[in-house]
Write an enzyme that holds these catalytic residues in place. Sequence first.
Site, PDB file in Angstrom:
ATOM      1  N   GLU A  50       0.861  -1.175   0.000  1.00  0.00           N
ATOM      2  CA  GLU A  50       0.000   0.000   0.000  1.00  0.00           C
ATOM      3  C   GLU A  50       0.898   1.226   0.000  1.00  0.00           C
ATOM      4  O   GLU A  50       1.626   1.467   0.959  1.00  0.00           O
ATOM      5  CB  GLU A  50      -0.889   0.040   1.231  1.00  0.00           C
ATOM      6  CG  GLU A  50      -1.937  -1.042   1.318  1.00  0.00           C
ATOM      7  CD  GLU A  50      -2.775  -0.881   2.581  1.00  0.00           C
ATOM      8  OE1 GLU A  50      -2.707   0.187   3.231  1.00  0.00           O
ATOM      9  OE2 GLU A  50      -3.487  -1.827   2.926  1.00  0.00           O
ATOM     10  N   ASP A  61      -5.388   8.591  10.521  1.00  0.00           N
ATOM     11  CA  ASP A  61      -4.000   8.188  10.681  1.00  0.00           C
ATOM     12  C   ASP A  61      -3.513   8.504  12.091  1.00  0.00           C
ATOM     13  O   ASP A  61      -3.760   9.587  12.623  1.00  0.00           O
ATOM     14  CB  ASP A  61      -3.099   8.903   9.670  1.00  0.00           C
ATOM     15  CG  ASP A  61      -3.392   8.480   8.245  1.00  0.00           C
ATOM     16  OD1 ASP A  61      -3.833   7.334   8.071  1.00  0.00           O
ATOM     17  OD2 ASP A  61      -3.173   9.282   7.326  1.00  0.00           O
TER      18      ASP A  61
END
Length: 262
Positions: A50, A61
Site C-alpha cells: 500500500e 492516521d
Amino acid sequence: MSGALDQVFTRCREQDRAALVAYLPAGYPDLETSVRAVRTLAGSGADIIEVGVPYTDPLMDGPVIQDAATRALASGFRLEHIFQVVSAAAEAGAVPVVMSYWNPVLRFGVDRFATELVRAGGAGLITPDLIPDEAHTWRDAAREHGLAPIFLVAPSSTDARLEMTVQACGGFVYVASTMGVTGARTSLGGEALALVGRTRSVTGLPLCVGLGVSTGDQAAEVAQFADGVIVGSALVRAVGQDPTLEQLAGLTRELAEGVRRR
C-alpha cells in the site's frame, strides 16, 4: 477487478498462508528513500504494498503516519510522485495499490489518476474516507481501467452497510479491526475476528485486516482468520529509526514469516 490481486491471493491460498500487505507513505522521509523502502518491502516478503499519499489533514492516521506525512510534504512530495513509488514496488515484484483520501485524487483528476496508476503498474485504490454510495465517479473509472476499488468496513458497520460495501469492492476488502486512528498496538482484541466473521457471511472476496499489527506473532495470530495481514505504523517507524532500511527489512521478514504460520 484486478487480476494481479487475484493472483496474489490465489498463490497465498495454494501456499496455505495469508498475504502480507505492507503500508508505507510515498515521499517519506524523502522520495529517494521511499523508493528504496518499497523495494526493500518487496524483497523481504511483502506480497502487496500500500503506497500512501501524504495528506495535510488525515482523518484516521495515527501519530506515526501523521508525522511521516508531514515530513514527506515538507521534503517536497507532490501527488505525481506517487506513481514513481508505485512503479518501483511493481518492478520489485510486489503488487502495489495506492491508499489515499479522496480529495487529492479528485483534484488531480479521477480519470487522469486512474490512467497514471495503471501505467505505473498499480492494481487498485483504497479510499478510507470515501463510501461506496458516494464513489460512483471512482467506481466507473476503476471499472474502465481495470483497477480494484477497495473500501473499508469497521466494527461500527451495520449489516446493511457491510453488505453494500463489499458488493462495491474489488480485489479485497479492507477490514479495519478496531475503531479509531491507526497505530501499532500491543493487543488486537476480539473485534477483528468478529468483524471478519460478519464480513465473510456476505462476500467471497479476500479479507485483509489492518490497524494494529506490529510483530510476527501478531501477524501469525491474524493470519489464522484473515486472508491478508496489513501492517503500517510499525513499518513506518522502522524507516524513521533506521535510514539504512535494515530494520525495515528485518521487520518485514519477521512479518512474512508470521503470516506463514498456520
